[in-house]
Design a protein around this motif. Structure first.
Motif, short mmCIF file in Angstrom:
data_model
loop_
_atom_site.label_atom_id
_atom_site.label_comp_id
_atom_site.label_asym_id
_atom_site.label_seq_id
_atom_site.Cartn_x
_atom_site.Cartn_y
_atom_site.Cartn_z
N SER A 403 0.85 -1.18 0.00
CA SER A 403 0.00 0.00 0.00
C SER A 403 0.89 1.24 0.00
CB SER A 403 -0.93 -0.03 1.22
OG SER A 403 -1.86 1.02 1.17
N THR A 404 0.32 2.39 0.26
CA THR A 404 1.09 3.65 0.25
C THR A 404 0.73 4.48 1.48
OG1 THR A 404 -0.62 4.83 -0.97
CG2 THR A 404 1.07 3.67 -2.26
N VAL A 405 1.59 5.44 1.76
CA VAL A 405 1.31 6.35 2.88
C VAL A 405 0.00 7.09 2.64
CG1 VAL A 405 2.13 8.38 4.14
CG2 VAL A 405 3.76 6.63 3.35
N GLU A 406 -0.27 7.40 1.37
CA GLU A 406 -1.47 8.16 1.03
C GLU A 406 -2.75 7.38 1.34
OE1 GLU A 406 1.95 9.82 -0.58
OE2 GLU A 406 1.15 7.79 -0.97
N ARG A 407 -2.63 6.03 1.43
CA ARG A 407 -3.80 5.22 1.73
C ARG A 407 -4.13 5.24 3.23
NH1 ARG A 407 -7.83 2.86 -0.50
NH2 ARG A 407 -7.49 0.91 0.66
N LEU A 408 -3.18 5.68 4.04
CA LEU A 408 -3.43 5.75 5.48
C LEU A 408 -4.42 6.88 5.77
CD1 LEU A 408 0.24 5.45 6.79
CD2 LEU A 408 -1.57 3.74 7.09
N PRO A 409 -5.25 6.73 6.83
CA PRO A 409 -6.10 7.85 7.24
C PRO A 409 -5.24 9.09 7.49
CG PRO A 409 -6.78 5.84 8.36
CD PRO A 409 -5.51 5.51 7.63
N ALA A 410 -5.79 10.24 7.23
CA ALA A 410 -5.02 11.49 7.21
C ALA A 410 -4.21 11.73 8.48
CB ALA A 410 -5.97 12.66 6.97
N LYS A 411 -4.81 11.52 9.65
CA LYS A 411 -4.09 11.80 10.89
C LYS A 411 -2.89 10.87 11.05
CE LYS A 411 -4.79 12.82 15.76
NZ LYS A 411 -5.77 12.98 16.86
N ARG A 412 -3.07 9.58 10.67
CA ARG A 412 -1.95 8.64 10.80
C ARG A 412 -0.89 8.96 9.75
NH1 ARG A 412 2.02 6.74 11.42
NH2 ARG A 412 2.66 4.60 11.94
N ALA A 413 -1.30 9.34 8.56
CA ALA A 413 -0.35 9.67 7.49
C ALA A 413 0.53 10.85 7.89
CB ALA A 413 -1.09 9.97 6.19
N SER A 414 -0.05 11.78 8.64
CA SER A 414 0.73 12.96 9.05
C SER A 414 1.83 12.61 10.04
CB SER A 414 -0.21 14.01 9.67
OG SER A 414 -0.74 13.54 10.91
N LEU A 415 1.74 11.45 10.68
CA LEU A 415 2.74 11.02 11.66
C LEU A 415 3.77 10.07 11.05
CD1 LEU A 415 0.33 10.32 14.68
CD2 LEU A 415 1.76 12.34 14.30
N TYR A 416 3.67 9.84 9.75
CA TYR A 416 4.58 8.89 9.11
C TYR A 416 6.03 9.40 9.19
CZ TYR A 416 6.77 5.92 5.57
OH TYR A 416 7.60 5.04 4.91
N ASN A 417 6.94 8.51 9.58
CA ASN A 417 8.36 8.86 9.74
C ASN A 417 9.10 8.53 8.43
OD1 ASN A 417 11.08 9.06 10.38
ND2 ASN A 417 10.86 8.12 12.39
N TYR A 418 9.36 9.56 7.61
CA TYR A 418 10.00 9.33 6.31
C TYR A 418 11.46 8.93 6.48
CZ TYR A 418 5.94 11.01 3.80
OH TYR A 418 4.67 11.13 3.28
N GLN A 419 12.07 9.29 7.57
CA GLN A 419 13.45 8.88 7.82
C GLN A 419 13.53 7.37 8.03
OE1 GLN A 419 15.35 11.01 10.97
NE2 GLN A 419 17.31 9.98 10.72
N ARG A 420 12.56 6.81 8.70
CA ARG A 420 12.53 5.36 8.94
C ARG A 420 12.17 4.62 7.65
NH1 ARG A 420 12.45 1.65 12.90
NH2 ARG A 420 11.01 -0.11 12.71
N ASN A 421 11.34 5.26 6.79
CA ASN A 421 11.00 4.73 5.47
C ASN A 421 10.34 3.34 5.51
OD1 ASN A 421 10.84 4.96 2.66
ND2 ASN A 421 12.81 3.90 2.35
N SER A 422 9.42 3.16 6.43
CA SER A 422 8.74 1.87 6.56
C SER A 422 7.87 1.61 5.35
CB SER A 422 7.85 1.87 7.81
OG SER A 422 8.63 2.05 8.98
N LYS A 423 7.77 0.36 4.96
CA LYS A 423 6.85 -0.05 3.90
C LYS A 423 5.44 -0.18 4.50
CE LYS A 423 10.31 -2.63 1.29
NZ LYS A 423 10.30 -1.78 0.09
N VAL A 424 4.45 0.21 3.71
CA VAL A 424 3.04 0.17 4.17
C VAL A 424 2.35 -1.00 3.49
CG1 VAL A 424 0.88 1.43 4.35
CG2 VAL A 424 3.06 2.68 4.48
#
Length: 429
Positions: A403-424
């Motif tokens: 999946s993608t970060v964009e598929r996450l609900p908005a509030k959870r997507a805003s907390l995504y850690n791009y430095q960690r770069n986790s796969k969704v």
């Protein structure tokens, strides 16, 4: 030395747990005839020194057979019970008396450096009654347990003595009856409210038809094995274990009398070495409570240090403890997972999936996932997300799709850690 130190450290919780507990130990005649019996005696003495309250029950079947053979007397059985006429009773009393004296003598031998020897108490502590005539067969002096003198045995145990019971019982009229040692052991364990019944058999534990050890058995799972084992010694031991559990003994253990240290391995290691029989599950999945925080910290720390999981402080775990589900094994936490419903959506996030390295080959991760998915449905969630850096393949094998970060609900997507770069990944429920 490192292995010994590691084992000793891990045995400490069990030493503390077993202190002042009452264990009934069944020593069948076959065990006493085995070369390893001396080691068993040493282990029993060690348990006593660690504060375990011990009741020993000894059998005598092979020794009785030997004496009957020397006297030229036949062995007569009906429905796997010995028919004990007067001549047979004399052989029974001789065998039992000899074994009792031998056990007492060995238990009274103080180990090197130990000045005081332990006390062994035996006597008329078992009241018996005759079986009588069954299906036209007179059993004569074969009997069954009528009563265990719980008060007297408890007093002896309070005085740090080992209580030794034989397969003989006595009636109020002064008669002597030959009893099944399994009957004495289960009756004693039930009467005393024993914490454990330990039964020694010829095998490592209870084996199935293919020779595989059954490490844990619920009493409800034992029926097919009982049919398979019949009236063999392992079958009799399993029957006794189930009977004890039905009468209030929480756990019965079947271990080998041929394997050196089998009792200690069963009692002082998390997985044991034989077969555990209980009414309830030895391992369970349950919600976490605030008392579990310390155990969670220990379970998660190695994965956090390896960068597999996001580090969570003790304070955060205390705050979020209600989101966690645990796998508990004999009081120890060996697995966890957390479910976070995502605000403003019908989705949830699966996080903190962790299994103790020693237990990663028992499908426990699958059990946790199934439990979490069931929780999602109860909460009305229809999608489960997971963010991972190192275990993508495991989730894909279980129905999660990229999946993608964009598929996450908005509030959870805003907390995504791009430095960690986790796969969704996500899974439709």
């Amino acid at each position: 030395m490192p292995d010994y130190v590691n084992w000793f450290r891990h045995s400490t919780p069990y030493i503390n747990t077993h202190r002042d507990c009452t264990f009934v130990v069944l020593l069948p005649g076959e065990a006493m005839a085995h070369p390893n019996f001396t080691n068993i005696i040493h282990d029993i003495m060690l348990l006593n020194s660690l504060g375990v309250r011990l009741v020993l029950v000894h059998g005598s079947r092979p020794q009785i057979e030997e004496r009957l053979s020397l006297r030229g007397l036949p062995s007569r059985y009906h429905d796997d019970l010995r028919i004990t006429d007067m001549d047979t009773l004399a052989a029974v009393m001789e065998a039992v008396g000899s074994l009792r004296i031998s056990i007492e003598a060995q238990l009274c031998t103080a180990p090197s450096g130990q000045r005081s020897r332990l006390r062994v108490v035996s006597g008329n502590l078992v009241t018996a009654k005759p079986i009588g005539v069954v299906e036209g067969v007179d059993y004569h002096h074969t009997g069954e347990v009528r009563r265990i003198d719980r008060k007297a045995i408890s007093q002896h145990l309070d005085e740090q003595a080992i209580v030794l019971l034989s397969s003989l019982g006595y009636s109020p009229t002064g008669e002597v009856f030959n009893l099944a040692c399994e009957d004495v052991a289960t009756s004693a364990a039930a009467a005393l409210g024993a914490d454990k019944l330990i039964l020694l058999g010829p095998d490592i534990g209870i084996l199935d038809g293919e020779g595989n050890l059954q490490r844990e058995l619920r009493t409800t799972q034992a029926t097919p094995l009982l049919q398979q084992l019949g009236h063999s010694l392992p079958g009799n031991l399993l029957q006794a274990a189930c009977k004890a559990c039905a009468n209030g003994v929480r756990r019965s253990h079947i271990v080998s009398f041929a394997e050196d240290g089998a009792i200690l391995t069963e009692l002082f290691t998390r997985d044991g070495g034989g077969t555990l029989v209980s009414q309830e599950a030895f391992e369970s999945i349950r919600p976490a409570t605030i008392d579990d925080v310390a155990g969670l910290v220990e379970l998660l720390r190695p994965l956090e240090e390896a960068g597999i999981l996001v580090r969570r402080s003790r304070e955060m775990l205390e705050t979020e403890i209600g989101q966690f589900t645990l796998i508990e094994r004999d009081g120890a936490l060996i697995g966890c997972a957390a479910l976070y419903p995502l605000e403003g959506s019908t989705a949830g996030e699966l996080a903190c999936v962790a299994i103790d390295p020693a237990y990663r080959h028992g499908q426990r991760g699958d059990q946790l996932l199934t439990h979490i998915e069931r929780q999602c449905k109860q909460l009305g969630l229809d999608t489960l997300f997971v963010l991972t850096t190192r275990t993508a393949h495991w989730f894909r094998e279980r129905g999660f799709v990229p999946s993608t970060v964009e598929r996450l609900p908005a509030k959870r997507a805003s907390l995504y850690n791009y430095q960690r770069n986790s796969k969704v990944f996500e899974k439709a429920l």
